[in-house]
Design a protein around this motif. Structure first.
Motif, PDB file in Angstrom:
ATOM      1  N   SER A  33      44.167  29.430  40.646  1.00  0.00           N
ATOM      2  CA  SER A  33      43.182  28.666  41.419  1.00  0.00           C
ATOM      3  C   SER A  33      42.795  27.418  40.648  1.00  0.00           C
ATOM      4  N   MET A  34      42.421  26.375  41.391  1.00  0.00           N
ATOM      5  CA  MET A  34      41.872  25.176  40.749  1.00  0.00           C
ATOM      6  C   MET A  34      40.372  25.067  41.001  1.00  0.00           C
ATOM      7  N   ASP A  35      39.780  26.178  41.393  1.00  0.00           N
ATOM      8  CA  ASP A  35      38.325  26.295  41.573  1.00  0.00           C
ATOM      9  C   ASP A  35      37.754  26.897  40.290  1.00  0.00           C
ATOM     10  N   GLU A  36      36.932  26.146  39.581  1.00  0.00           N
ATOM     11  CA  GLU A  36      36.416  26.576  38.285  1.00  0.00           C
ATOM     12  C   GLU A  36      35.671  27.905  38.364  1.00  0.00           C
ATOM     13  N   GLU A  37      34.844  28.067  39.370  1.00  0.00           N
ATOM     14  CA  GLU A  37      34.075  29.292  39.510  1.00  0.00           C
ATOM     15  C   GLU A  37      34.976  30.479  39.862  1.00  0.00           C
ATOM     16  N   ALA A  38      35.998  30.233  40.646  1.00  0.00           N
ATOM     17  CA  ALA A  38      36.935  31.303  41.000  1.00  0.00           C
ATOM     18  C   ALA A  38      37.685  31.785  39.765  1.00  0.00           C
ATOM     19  N   LEU A  39      38.067  30.868  38.891  1.00  0.00           N
ATOM     20  CA  LEU A  39      38.746  31.234  37.646  1.00  0.00           C
ATOM     21  C   LEU A  39      37.869  32.154  36.796  1.00  0.00           C
ATOM     22  N   LYS A  40      36.583  31.870  36.767  1.00  0.00           N
ATOM     23  CA  LYS A  40      35.658  32.706  36.004  1.00  0.00           C
ATOM     24  C   LYS A  40      35.549  34.096  36.622  1.00  0.00           C
ATOM     25  N   ARG A  41      35.427  34.148  37.951  1.00  0.00           N
ATOM     26  CA  ARG A  41      35.271  35.441  38.621  1.00  0.00           C
ATOM     27  C   ARG A  41      36.506  36.324  38.468  1.00  0.00           C
ATOM     28  N   MET A  42      37.680  35.700  38.406  1.00  0.00           N
ATOM     29  CA  MET A  42      38.901  36.496  38.264  1.00  0.00           C
ATOM     30  C   MET A  42      39.246  36.766  36.803  1.00  0.00           C
ATOM     31  N   ASN A  43      38.369  36.335  35.889  1.00  0.00           N
ATOM     32  CA  ASN A  43      38.548  36.593  34.460  1.00  0.00           C
ATOM     33  C   ASN A  43      39.880  36.035  33.957  1.00  0.00           C
ATOM     34  N   LYS A  44      40.193  34.805  34.396  1.00  0.00           N
ATOM     35  CA  LYS A  44      41.479  34.193  34.078  1.00  0.00           C
ATOM     36  C   LYS A  44      41.541  33.673  32.645  1.00  0.00           C
ATOM     37  N   SER A  45      40.398  33.456  32.014  1.00  0.00           N
ATOM     38  CA  SER A  45      40.345  32.904  30.654  1.00  0.00           C
ATOM     39  C   SER A  45      41.050  31.555  30.584  1.00  0.00           C
ATOM     40  N   SER A 103      38.279  25.813  47.970  1.00  0.00           N
ATOM     41  CA  SER A 103      39.038  26.329  46.816  1.00  0.00           C
ATOM     42  C   SER A 103      40.531  26.161  47.057  1.00  0.00           C
ATOM     43  N   LEU A 104      40.961  26.505  48.263  1.00  0.00           N
ATOM     44  CA  LEU A 104      42.372  26.400  48.610  1.00  0.00           C
ATOM     45  C   LEU A 104      42.844  24.960  48.573  1.00  0.00           C
ATOM     46  N   GLN A 105      42.048  24.038  49.089  1.00  0.00           N
ATOM     47  CA  GLN A 105      42.439  22.637  49.126  1.00  0.00           C
ATOM     48  C   GLN A 105      42.586  22.054  47.727  1.00  0.00           C
ATOM     49  N   LEU A 106      41.761  22.511  46.803  1.00  0.00           N
ATOM     50  CA  LEU A 106      41.890  22.057  45.415  1.00  0.00           C
ATOM     51  C   LEU A 106      43.266  22.434  44.857  1.00  0.00           C
ATOM     52  N   GLY A 107      43.731  23.633  45.199  1.00  0.00           N
ATOM     53  CA  GLY A 107      45.049  24.075  44.757  1.00  0.00           C
ATOM     54  C   GLY A 107      46.168  23.266  45.390  1.00  0.00           C
ATOM     55  N   VAL A 108      46.048  22.981  46.673  1.00  0.00           N
ATOM     56  CA  VAL A 108      47.062  22.183  47.375  1.00  0.00           C
ATOM     57  C   VAL A 108      47.143  20.780  46.787  1.00  0.00           C
ATOM     58  N   ASP A 109      45.990  20.158  46.570  1.00  0.00           N
ATOM     59  CA  ASP A 109      45.961  18.806  46.008  1.00  0.00           C
ATOM     60  C   ASP A 109      46.623  18.782  44.630  1.00  0.00           C
ATOM     61  N   PHE A 110      46.359  19.798  43.838  1.00  0.00           N
ATOM     62  CA  PHE A 110      46.949  19.891  42.505  1.00  0.00           C
ATOM     63  C   PHE A 110      48.468  20.005  42.590  1.00  0.00           C
TER      64      PHE A 110
END
Length: 355
Positions: A194-206, A241-248
């Motif tokens: 994900s390119m959503d900062e908060e989503a990365l935290k929730r999924m414990n992506k580190s 959140s999804l659009q951030l990933g597409v743009d990236f």
């Protein structure tokens, strides 16, 4: 029903030998660690789990001679030449990270030694003319130090083989990537998610989005193609959140491999699976496999504030943009190839329909 006689749980090398010995010797399998089976009365018996193999260098190399190698070497991977032969290898087992959507069959990370890995590569090249190695283990790039040692020894071995692997973007440093390129690496598959900062935290992506961007830019600058893995639908993610990933993806994709975005799937054993049960979104393993997980590109459990219809509409539009971008690139390259063929009399041309 598969009607299996025995199921091996976890690593199979030692368990299979032990099981076969017991069966051939007509011994009771009750004391064979690491198996599950149905007893004569119909009840299922799950034996004690077997300890992990501590030294995986002790595991013999695969018995390649027992397989049709000319078939398996046709595997196509990113940046492989049409006349190159590829083989799958593992440089280690496990992963030390704990993403909420990823289940771990075994704890910890057990790497092979660089010498063992390089020796297997050497044998594959000499016996089967392998020129490309696809490392399928979860995380070859587990530390800068490990990768540096491996690449330095691989360069010294002078095998001149291409290879790809799975990596972590927090380790994607400029100097290490340049060394990987020199050692033959042509593709690194990254779990971005994900390119959503908060989503990365929730999924414990580190990982942070700044680490992701810097790591991808470093990889491209080193001349290595990055693999972009993005999923959608983790806890609290939205259409933004999804659009951030597409743009990236549209900005950084080098078109070495088609990439689309799939829904996140809470496989049994991962934290997201137990969260789904706690929230009443999933009943149990049977519910997951029989009712929810019907296809990896369809929703198993919706963790977002979107309705299922809204979710699919967003994902459809996202992947339509990614597919158009990828195939537009292929069309552009094909036209350039055709122009070179006729305008520059390119004698290296071998046809548009080659593998």
């Amino acid at each position: 029903m598969l009607n299996a006689d025995y199921i091996v749980l976890g690593e199979g090398e030692e368990t299979m030998k032990d099981l076969v010995y017991h069966l051939e010797s007509n011994l009771d399998v009750d004391d064979v660690k690491g198996i599950a089976y149905k007893k004569s009365d119909g009840t299922v018996k799950i034996n004690e789990r077997r300890e992990l193999i501590k030294d995986i260098d002790s595991i013999p190399f695969p018995a390649w001679d027992l397989f049709p190698m000319d078939h398996y070497t046709l595997l196509r991977m990113p940046n492989i030449g049409s006349n190159e032969r590829c083989m799958v290898m593992y440089s280690g087992r496990g992963c030390l990270f704990r993403c909420n959507f990823c289940y771990r069959m075994d704890k910890g990370f057990r790497p092979r030694s660089a010498d063992s890995v390089i020796e297997e590569m050497r044998i594959l090249k000499e016996r089967y003319n392998i020129s490309y190695i696809a490392f399928f283990d979860e995380l070859l790039v587990s530390s800068v130090e490990r990768v540096t040692e491996f690449c330095e020894k691989l360069i010294a071995a002078n095998l001149n083989m291409k290879w790809d692997c799975n990596g972590r973007l927090n380790f994607a440093k400029k100097e290490m990537l340049e060394l990987m390129k020199k050692a033959g690496c042509v593709f690194i598959n990254y779990g971005i998610e994900s390119m959503d900062e908060e989503a990365l935290k929730r999924m414990n992506k580190s990982l942070t989005t700044s680490q992701i961007i810097k790591g991808i830019e470093n990889t491209l600058a080193a001349g290595i193609s990055p693999g972009y893995n993005i999923i959608f639908g983790n806890i609290g993610e939205t259409d933004k959140s999804l659009q951030l990933g597409v743009d990236f993806l549209l900005k950084y994709d080098d078109h070495s491999q088609l990439r689309t975005i799939r829904p996140v799937t809470p496989y049994p054993g991962c934290p997201l699976y137990y969260y789904a049960i706690e929230q009443g979104l999933l009943k149990d393993v049977e519910d997951f496999y029989e009712n929810k997980h019907v296809n990896s590109d369809l929703l198993a459990v919706n963790f977002t504030p979107l309705s299922d219809d809204e979710f699919y509409n967003c994902l459809r539009d996202a992947n339509k943009a990614l597919l158009n971008n990828y195939y537009d690139s292929l069309k552009k390259n094909a036209i350039e190839t055709e122009e070179n063929l006729y305008n520059k009399r390119d004698a290296s041309f071998r046809g548009f329909r080659r593998t």
